[in-house]
Design an enzyme around this catalytic site. Sequence first.
Site, short mmCIF file in Angstrom:
data_model
loop_
_atom_site.label_atom_id
_atom_site.label_comp_id
_atom_site.label_asym_id
_atom_site.label_seq_id
_atom_site.Cartn_x
_atom_site.Cartn_y
_atom_site.Cartn_z
N ARG A 9 -4.44 -0.36 18.18
CA ARG A 9 -5.03 -0.81 16.92
C ARG A 9 -4.75 0.23 15.85
NH1 ARG A 9 -9.49 -4.06 16.48
NH2 ARG A 9 -9.32 -3.47 14.29
N LYS A 10 -5.32 0.03 14.67
CA LYS A 10 -5.18 1.02 13.61
C LYS A 10 -5.82 2.34 14.04
CE LYS A 10 -7.95 1.34 10.24
NZ LYS A 10 -8.69 1.14 8.98
N CYS A 29 -15.39 -3.26 5.48
CA CYS A 29 -14.38 -2.42 4.84
C CYS A 29 -14.89 -1.66 3.63
CB CYS A 29 -13.18 -3.27 4.45
SG CYS A 29 -12.36 -3.99 5.88
N GLY A 30 -16.05 -1.99 3.12
CA GLY A 30 -16.61 -1.24 2.00
C GLY A 30 -17.48 -0.09 2.43
N ARG A 79 0.85 -1.18 0.00
CA ARG A 79 0.00 0.00 0.00
C ARG A 79 0.89 1.23 0.00
NH1 ARG A 79 -3.17 -0.95 4.49
NH2 ARG A 79 -4.50 -2.28 3.24
N GLY A 92 -17.22 -7.23 1.77
CA GLY A 92 -17.22 -8.68 1.57
C GLY A 92 -17.35 -9.49 2.82
#
Length: 815
Positions: free
Chosen positions: A463-464, A725-726, A354, A720
């Site tokens: 975490r993120k 995440c979408g 990424r 998905g």
Amino acid sequence: MTTTLLGDGRVTGVAFKDGSTLECEMVVIAAGIRPNVDLAVRAGLKVDRGIVVGDDLACPDVQDVFAIGECAEHRGQVYGLVAPVWEQAGVLADRLSGRNPDAWYLGSRSSTKLKVAGVDLAVMGDKEPVEEEDEVVSYAEPSRGIYKKLIVRNNRLVGAILLGDGAVVPSLVHAFAEEKLLTESRSELLFPLKLDTGRADTDPERIPDTAQICDCNVVSKAQIIQAVLGGAFSLQAVCDKTRACTGCGSCKPEVERIVALACQGLTTPDVLTHAQPAVEAAAIDDALPADGRVVVTLNKIERYKSEKDGLDIVPEVPRLAQEGWEAITEGDRERLKWAGVFFRRQTPGLFMMRVRMPNGLTTAAQIQTVAEISRDFGPGYADITTRQQIQLRGFQIGHVPEIWDRLTAVGLASLQTGMDNIRNVIGCPVAGLTTHELFDASPIVREFTETFLRNKAYTNLPRKFNVGITACREHCTPAESQDVALTPATREIDGREVHGFNVAVGGKMGSGGYRIASPLDVFVRPDEAATLCSHITFIFRDHGSRAARNRARLAFLVEAWGVEKFRRELQRRVGRPLLAAGTDARGQRSADHLGVVKQKQAGLHYVGMAVPVGRITTQQLFDVARIADAYGTGDVRVTVGQNLIIPNVPDEKVPALIAEPLLQELRCDPPGAIRGLVSCTGIDYCHLALIETKELALKTAHHLVQKLPHGKVLSMHWSGCPAGCGNHAAADIGLLGKNIRVDGQIVEAVDVFVGGKSGPHARAGTKVFEDIPCDELPHVLERVIPYLSNKRTMPSIAPPIRPAQPAGAELHADT
């Protein structure tokens, strides 16, 4: 005791042995089981109701003969359920194999659930009080078919009957099986909704890891989670690995919820194209001590970080590149994500990278380099993410040093784009260009990025961490799903109007669903904004949970502390009083910045091109770089909608640019169903995804193009898996992937959400349909579109579509 069924051709009643009768129109026969003891009788074994066995499961006075299961009678009890059989089998296996010759079976505390679809009935232990001190707690609501009855002895649950409320069953089964001391408030047992959180104690994350979920095959919650962590990322995969749900099937809803919970805590970089937490490898390490109990320890990612900082992997990459991917340890595979390099289980030996692009600002030279890397090492395409960056795919670990050299030469990097880091900071993609911004906020994005990049003070977060900084009035950036969101605001200070930001914290999209960021009642000037973001990051670093990773986002710290406590801690770190929030400067209009739009610079336009689902070919990347140089100033912008913008195009060059063949592929005026299309990575590259997304999204959108009213723009987002995440919960139509069984076959399906949005009036989408097979989805959405086009009620839809519960409420076009 029933003796006769009455009636001629149809039942009219039953007659009992005492001579009484009962009128009825239906008889349900629950036959139960009776031990088959004929062989034992002929063999001369001791038989009562069943074959009598002792605590060693041996038949008395007969050497080397054992009995288990429904034919066996232990301490006067014959068990007609499968769970006690497994317990007996485990004990006998230990004795016969020599693993534990002193193992004893002391009886089972049985519970069972009715295996009839649509009927929630669970029974355990005593049905009536036995001792004088037994306490009976009951509740009935006949109109809704709900009946609950508990038998409590010595402050422990010894029996229960539960009809019509399956949600309370798991916690009560666990309390019964573990003989736990009960709360003094018996109502909390029957109605476990917590007033402070509005959530039930029966949520899967609140079920103890040791709780037995599948009685038929003795599968615990910990074993289900371990299966997910081992690579079983769908219900079917977990069932295949653990045998859960393969007996009576009544545990399927609980198993499905636990699988979803585990997946929310395991998000890979591939699916992290926006605000979903990055817990690529959160793990549970199981041990089986001598007593046979599963011990769960959370979690190995924290252990990896304690052993070596994530950034320390960077100088080791040349060695790893030489040794090959098979030699990379699990710990180093995780640490590589700090370097922006991600192992892909779907493509062993091939990696993803990424590339960080703060605020989505990039150049033709950088795009050219990305295209060359994709051509030389990749599959011929790359993916644009909803965090305004690009993902390279399909290269080998040996290529990484050269890829990094090429990226560095044009000012790009992949560092800290995965795992427990601050991800690409997002902002308005036309910052500095649009007439609809309060001011250009992109310098603040760059300042904050330079503060944390390569800085180990920021690389060990729980975490993120997602940050959005924008001064665009058109709320083109999904601020509400960010851990930290800075949005445009004005405030009067010393008698003059000052432009700056209002601050919100704790937004997220995964780890349990869309949580809208909480306003902190803080206004910050632009020159202080980056420093304030650092203070908030350090609060998370120092106080965020490091236990269960699926509950380690900043959102959970904000919920635990409350906004006031969080604000006080922030003020303490800043060292002076914080200004109260200003006036929100965002309007009601949202924008995707596609099309040909006048810039605030005279004589210039920016041209926004749609890249459906963000997948772009290598040749298209080369063409983007070429036209950015030929028609603009060599600048390129990346949007959170997975699209591209060419800025600074002079008026006289616009017609020629629009006539370019590339813009026939990546249109600046796409149909409404294509214009708002967003998709996560899907099962092709993400080992958490349950369905393929990008091709399905394109197929569905093209089908809907002809059905959508002219001029109507439809945002349709695909996730998905439950990680979300979408951003499916923040779209006009959100699709959440899952697997269902149809005619005995596992098929890809979705749940359908409508009415989600971000912005000043953000709200989560409402689930309106469940378990829609993907091959039927386009036709289902045809009927949803009129509802989204200001028709007030949903049209009737034929089976097999199942409306999500609760049903029956009228849905409005602005829901």
